[in-house]
Design a protein around this motif. Structure first.
Motif, mmCIF file in Angstrom:
data_model
loop_
_atom_site.group_PDB
_atom_site.id
_atom_site.type_symbol
_atom_site.label_atom_id
_atom_site.label_comp_id
_atom_site.label_asym_id
_atom_site.label_seq_id
_atom_site.Cartn_x
_atom_site.Cartn_y
_atom_site.Cartn_z
ATOM 1 N N GLU A 100 -58.716 61.977 45.082
ATOM 2 C CA GLU A 100 -60.086 61.888 44.562
ATOM 3 C C GLU A 100 -60.823 63.190 44.871
ATOM 4 O O GLU A 100 -61.081 63.509 46.039
ATOM 5 C CB GLU A 100 -60.865 60.704 45.164
ATOM 6 C CG GLU A 100 -60.389 59.345 44.707
ATOM 7 C CD GLU A 100 -60.749 59.019 43.265
ATOM 8 O OE1 GLU A 100 -61.846 59.395 42.802
ATOM 9 O OE2 GLU A 100 -59.910 58.405 42.587
ATOM 10 N N ASP B 186 -65.184 50.607 42.945
ATOM 11 C CA ASP B 186 -64.939 50.898 41.526
ATOM 12 C C ASP B 186 -63.956 49.920 40.891
ATOM 13 O O ASP B 186 -64.140 49.523 39.740
ATOM 14 C CB ASP B 186 -64.389 52.325 41.349
ATOM 15 C CG ASP B 186 -65.435 53.387 41.636
ATOM 16 O OD1 ASP B 186 -66.602 53.029 41.850
ATOM 17 O OD2 ASP B 186 -65.070 54.576 41.647
ATOM 18 N N LYS B 187 -62.898 49.569 41.617
ATOM 19 C CA LYS B 187 -61.844 48.748 41.015
ATOM 20 C C LYS B 187 -61.953 47.269 41.392
ATOM 21 O O LYS B 187 -61.980 46.406 40.525
ATOM 22 C CB LYS B 187 -60.455 49.264 41.430
ATOM 23 C CG LYS B 187 -60.226 50.748 41.204
ATOM 24 C CD LYS B 187 -60.179 51.119 39.739
ATOM 25 C CE LYS B 187 -59.925 52.609 39.577
ATOM 26 N NZ LYS B 187 -60.191 53.070 38.208
ATOM 27 N N CYS C 198 -55.820 43.662 42.835
ATOM 28 C CA CYS C 198 -56.627 44.753 43.381
ATOM 29 C C CYS C 198 -56.790 44.601 44.891
ATOM 30 O O CYS C 198 -56.606 45.556 45.653
ATOM 31 C CB CYS C 198 -57.984 44.775 42.689
ATOM 32 S SG CYS C 198 -58.777 46.374 42.822
ATOM 33 N N ASN D 193 -49.633 59.879 45.305
ATOM 34 C CA ASN D 193 -50.811 59.130 44.872
ATOM 35 C C ASN D 193 -50.391 57.891 44.067
ATOM 36 O O ASN D 193 -50.632 57.812 42.870
ATOM 37 C CB ASN D 193 -51.739 60.013 44.041
ATOM 38 C CG ASN D 193 -53.037 59.291 43.677
ATOM 39 O OD1 ASN D 193 -53.287 58.165 44.142
ATOM 40 N ND2 ASN D 193 -53.853 59.905 42.841
ATOM 41 N N PHE E 29 -62.327 52.865 46.044
ATOM 42 C CA PHE E 29 -61.401 51.997 45.315
ATOM 43 C C PHE E 29 -61.953 50.571 45.249
ATOM 44 O O PHE E 29 -61.957 49.933 44.192
ATOM 45 C CB PHE E 29 -60.032 52.010 46.016
ATOM 46 C CG PHE E 29 -59.003 51.107 45.390
ATOM 47 C CD1 PHE E 29 -58.304 51.513 44.257
ATOM 48 C CD2 PHE E 29 -58.735 49.856 45.921
ATOM 49 C CE1 PHE E 29 -57.356 50.676 43.670
ATOM 50 C CE2 PHE E 29 -57.792 49.008 45.342
ATOM 51 C CZ PHE E 29 -57.110 49.424 44.211
ATOM 52 N N THR F 181 -53.829 55.618 42.329
ATOM 53 C CA THR F 181 -54.509 55.987 41.077
ATOM 54 C C THR F 181 -53.635 56.878 40.176
ATOM 55 O O THR F 181 -53.925 57.024 38.999
ATOM 56 C CB THR F 181 -55.857 56.718 41.324
ATOM 57 O OG1 THR F 181 -55.587 58.043 41.776
ATOM 58 C CG2 THR F 181 -56.709 55.986 42.354
ATOM 59 N N LYS F 182 -52.589 57.489 40.758
ATOM 60 C CA LYS F 182 -51.640 58.330 40.008
ATOM 61 C C LYS F 182 -52.296 59.542 39.342
ATOM 62 O O LYS F 182 -51.748 60.123 38.422
ATOM 63 C CB LYS F 182 -50.898 57.498 38.952
ATOM 64 C CG LYS F 182 -50.153 56.285 39.520
ATOM 65 C CD LYS F 182 -49.496 55.458 38.424
ATOM 66 C CE LYS F 182 -48.650 54.335 38.980
ATOM 67 N NZ LYS F 182 -49.428 53.323 39.731
ATOM 68 N N LYS F 183 -53.492 59.912 39.811
ATOM 69 C CA LYS F 183 -54.225 60.996 39.154
ATOM 70 C C LYS F 183 -54.150 62.310 39.928
ATOM 71 O O LYS F 183 -53.948 62.321 41.138
ATOM 72 C CB LYS F 183 -55.712 60.607 39.034
ATOM 73 C CG LYS F 183 -55.978 59.540 38.006
ATOM 74 C CD LYS F 183 -57.480 59.270 37.937
ATOM 75 C CE LYS F 183 -57.798 58.168 36.944
ATOM 76 N NZ LYS F 183 -59.200 57.757 37.035
#
Lengths: 222, 222
Positions: free
Chosen positions: A67, B105-106, B132, A49, B102, A52-54
């Motif tokens: 997500e 939101d970003k 982005c 990921n 993405f 977003t690295k989440k």
């Protein structure tokens, strides 16, 4: 579809990660769970990921999906012959997606400030969180679960409220979901937490409470 | 499914509303379009979207559906035998949903500040918007459209960039999507705007430019 190689990168106290575990367990999919230290994320997570690295990240047949709500829809589609998570009717699906988005964008944003607010400011943010949950509660009217007679997509997405909100209430000393203010939501909390797949996946409450106590103390002293 | 009673509540200059119109036209669905004055919303709109009160709202068989990306998925599911908007493969669907989220939101959040920024601050926000879009651009690598050989869900969701970003550039005097910085995105702008369904639905550029000029002047003088 081969279940070989189903892996979840998560963090045990994350309410977003548990959505993925609930969805996989509803489908009866066996998976490997990898707990991440969010202060020092693994290369394996960052490689899967990079945007977003989440957490959560689901890996299925070598491909990462990220997500939490998108992963839950993916699980429903990839194991389409299993337990139906999304409603079948297009309009019901759109409604479930709308409320999930509303909860994540509006209600979560209204709930987080309760965590660290105190005194008069806390009463104000509690009222705001209640107003948002009250709107969401309309989706429960006349139903046992958000999904109808059985849990579905919206239950999986907002299900964390049932277990995490009472912890937030205990940590902050605030009352949000009460019989007076949110009777349908409160009754759904009990019904949702009694579902086998749900209750068998919950993290230990004492550990979750201790972590959130420590986090609040840290945020208040910052 | 009966197409009788398909209605869109929109606002002609809204990049979120045009997603819905593109999706309906890709499916060949005939619809009635109702333009709303956002400063004085109609009772018909407010009754159909009491929660967010926003456009677009799609009404199909008497039922309202709200939130543009949710409406686009609904259209694909309700008219499932028509033009395929979502990819067929679950992993491709998850990827398309991820990039759509993405972008909304970003990237949108990174683009909006360009509209009113000036001087050195503008150069900074332009770089952020480009960073982005550069990440989003990776989803175009080796492909004609985000959807592959033909436009699909992600093209419909981010398609407004192709028409609205050059207007934002002209209004603000900033350059965002250039051949040097975002060559794949720039080339996709041209390809996307050449698609019949897309170009036939665009609002008049001079009217859009005038509206955005006026809005910027108003925001800068506030």
């Amino acid at each position: 579809m081969a279940e070989k190689g189903v892996k979840v990168f998560g963090m045990w106290a994350s309410p977003m990660v548990i959505r993925v575990e609930w969805a996989l367990r509803l489908k009866g999919v066996v998976y490997e769970y990898v707990d991440e230290d969010l202060a020092s994320k693994s290369d394996a997570l960052l490689r899967r990921n990079p945007v977003t690295k989440k957490v959560p990240v689901l890996v299925h047949d070598g491909k990462p999906i990220v997500e939490s709500t998108i992963i839950v829809e993916y699980i429903d589609e990839a194991w389409k012959d299993g337990y139906p998570i999304m409603p079948a009717d297009p309009h019901d699906r759109a409604q479930a997606r709308f409320w999930a988005r509303f909860a994540d964008d509006k209600c979560n944003a209204a709930i987080y400030p309760v965590f660290t607010a105190t005194g008069k400011a806390q009463r104000e943010v509690v009222r705001e969180a209640q107003r948002c949950l009250k709107t969401l509660e309309t989706a429960l009217e006349g139903k046992k679960f958000f999904g109808g007679d059985a849990i579905g997509y919206l239950d999986v997405v907002v299900g964390w409220y049932a277990y995490w909100l009472p912890v937030i209430e205990e940590v902050s000393g605030a009352s949000i979901v009460t019989d007076e203010e949110l009777p349908l939501m409160k009754a759904w909390f009990d019904r949702f937490l009694a579902v086998d797949v749900v209750k068998d996946t919950l993290p230990p409450r004492d550990k979750l409470l201790a972590l959130n106590m420590a986090r609040r103390a840290q945020l208040l002293s910052a």
